[in-house]
Design an enzyme around this catalytic site. Structure first.
Site, PDB file in Angstrom:
ATOM      1  CG  ASP A  22      -4.336  54.927  -6.398  1.00 34.32           C
ATOM      2  OD1 ASP A  22      -4.020  55.102  -5.203  1.00 34.32           O
ATOM      3  OD2 ASP A  22      -3.524  55.044  -7.329  1.00 34.32           O
ATOM      4  CD  GLU A 176      -2.525  61.065  -1.643  1.00 35.70           C
ATOM      5  OE1 GLU A 176      -1.823  61.591  -2.524  1.00 35.70           O
ATOM      6  OE2 GLU A 176      -2.185  60.050  -1.021  1.00 35.70           O
TER       7      GLU A 176
END
Length: 519
Positions: A22, A176
């Site tokens: 991430d 997302e």
């Protein structure tokens, strides 16, 4: 439109190997800063610095104090801190993330990204993957998975407007990692969709307003490796940055699985870098190549190949290096670098690696083929070296009562694989991982069938072998060789990768040094 990418230079992917998922990046002047998810480990949110987007050095952790990072003792593996975003605005660095164990977003700020970072400001809003962007009027826009947009005051955690549904991708599951960018009069919204595994993809849309309506890109997804045979898979969770020379780049996560079908990935989700070019007002991204030299023109100008990744810690400092992490907490009373100068002393807070609460100091495994060793004085304790994914998936080599043993825990099963007397005094323990031979010779005789090794008809289809060794006066002795696939995400589930941990489960023990090197 933004400038084309430069010519000259080479680099290797991943630029941050091992459990560094991430990624989010920002640039201030000639310096780049990057953060990653940390999940149940503390300190939280590692912060990296680079001058070329390729060679990264960890300079701190954004959440390095208990009052910044509250993780309940029963926090499950792969919960905790999800998907941070780092931005620079009005002379300060801003980092926003989600503590899913508390169900809250939090914002911290710093003038110096190396720290200290401020106490958190909380936003009690749903979803994960928060990101911040500011418009020319000073309004701060928060986007989250979903995709939802809010106008907020990040100084006090106040929602001023929203939620507003904007654009949630092309229809893939789990939209997302939304990031908003103001570029040449347009607001670009980059999202990931398809789930953070082999269906992962990156898509883009644009609007004249951060609230939409958004026009989808003409060639979505702009990046995906789904359905391909490329060695890097699960590409997504991307963030854009413009380099000093005007070129554009994307950092993103990916996985490198190994073995026969199905392949297994053991290092977790890693950080990759790819160039971005602009065509008719839209970003175009090339596929992600694995860790091989790239063609000329594929790297930031002047970038050099990263180092080998080898390091040694002699524990001579008064503080632990930034790379060291611990599951859920690291009480001050559980460790010391001054109690026995030149050694890391650990004091037991839990009696087993199979449950939360154990004393452990760990570093990420960053290479498929590597060796990690420690010199350990167990005293009257139980202590050793573990290769860990979570409490239910770890292999350990430990010393206690004059005996060294190798123990494995996989799901509900726990087994001692090897035992032998330990040498007197401090001992040197090593764990090594090596890629397996996927195609062994065919069995052609009864003698071969009866020989030790793999069971007949079973190919070593896993990701790697894990080898534990003990140093003796006669040289290293192999204690056990274990199949590495059982310490993979495909078996254990979750969002993290392997770590190599120094631990104690009874009394106290001291570690003289830790040595890690790719092989």
């Amino acid at each position: 439109m933004p400038a084309a990418r430069p010519t000259g230079g080479v680099y290797r992917n991943p630029v941050l190997p091992g459990f560094h998922p991430d990624p989010s990046v920002c640039r201030v002047g000639e310096d780049y800063y990057l953060v990653c998810s940390s999940f149940e480990y503390v300190p939280g949110v590692p912060v990296f610095h680079s001058r070329d987007l390729v060679n990264w050095r960890q300079i701190g952790n954004a959440l390095d104090r208990p009052d910044q990072l509250e993780l309940p003792p029963d926090t499950p593996a792969s919960q905790g801190i999800y998907a941070p975003t780092i931005r620079h605005h009005d002379g300060r660095f801003w980092m926003i993330t989600t503590n899913v164990s508390l169900g809250r977003h939090l914002v911290v700020t710093a003038v110096d990204p190396a720290g200290p970072w401020s106490d958190p400001v909380y936003l009690d809003l749903p979803h994960v993957d928060p990101s911040l962007a500011w418009d020319d009027d000073g309004n701060c826009w928060l986007t989250t998975s979903g995709v939802k947009t809010y106008r907020i005051d990040p100084e006090v955690g106040l929602v001023l407007e929203g939620p507003i549904s904007t654009w949630s991708g092309t229809g893939g599951q789990y939209p997302e990692s939304p990031h908003l960018y103001r570029i040449d009069g347009w607001w670009y919204l980059v999202v990931s969709e398809g789930g953070t595994h082999t269906g992962h993809a990156v898509s883009v849309a644009r609007s004249r307003s951060p609230l939409g309506p958004f026009e989808p890109g003409p060639a979505n997804p702009i990046l995906t490796h789904r359905g391909t045979g490329r060695p890097v898979q699960a590409t997504g969770h991307a963030d854009l940055v413009q380099a000093v020379d005007g070129s554009w780049w994307m950092v993103l996560l990916g996985i490198r699985a190994r073995g026969q079908w199905p392949p297994y990935h053991v290092l977790g989700r890693e950080t990759f870098l790819v160039p971005v070019r602009w065509v008719d007002g839209w970003p175009v991204v090339d596929p992600v190549e694995e860790a091989t030299a790239a063609p000329a023109g594929s790297a930031p100008a002047g970038a050099a190949p990263p180092g080998s990744g080898a390091y040694r810690d002699d524990f001579d400092d008064v503080r632990l290096a930034y790379r060291w992490i611990s599951p859920r907490s690291r009480p001050d009373a559980a460790w010391s670098l001054t109690e026995r100068p030149g050694w890391l002393t650990l004091h037991a807070t839990g009696s087993t690696l199979d449950r939360a609460g154990v004393t452990m100091v760990a570093a990420r495994q960053q290479h498929h083929d590597c060796r990690a060793g420690v010199r350990l004085d167990p005293g009257d304790g139980v202590a050793g070296l573990t290769l860990r994914v979570d409490e239910a998936h770890h292999y350990d080599v430990e010393v206690s009562g004059g005996t060294v043993r190798v123990v494995g825990r996989v799901g509900p099963f726990r087994q001692v694989f090897a035992e032998r007397p330990a040498p007197a005094g401090p001992v040197v323990l090593t764990v090594a991982t090596r890629t397996r031979d996927l195609y062994p010779p065919v069995v052609t005789s009864a003698a071969e069938l009866a020989a030790p090794g793999e069971p007949y008809g079973v190919r070593p289809a896993g990701s790697d072998m894990v080898v534990f060794e003990l140093a003796t006066d006669d040289g290293p002795v192999v204690l056990a060789e274990l199949d590495g696939r059982y310490l993979s995400t495909e078996v254990a589930a979750g969002f993290t990768g392997r770590v190599i941990g120094l631990y104690v489960t009874r009394s106290s023990a001291a570690f003289d040094w830790f040595d890690y090197r790719p092989t």
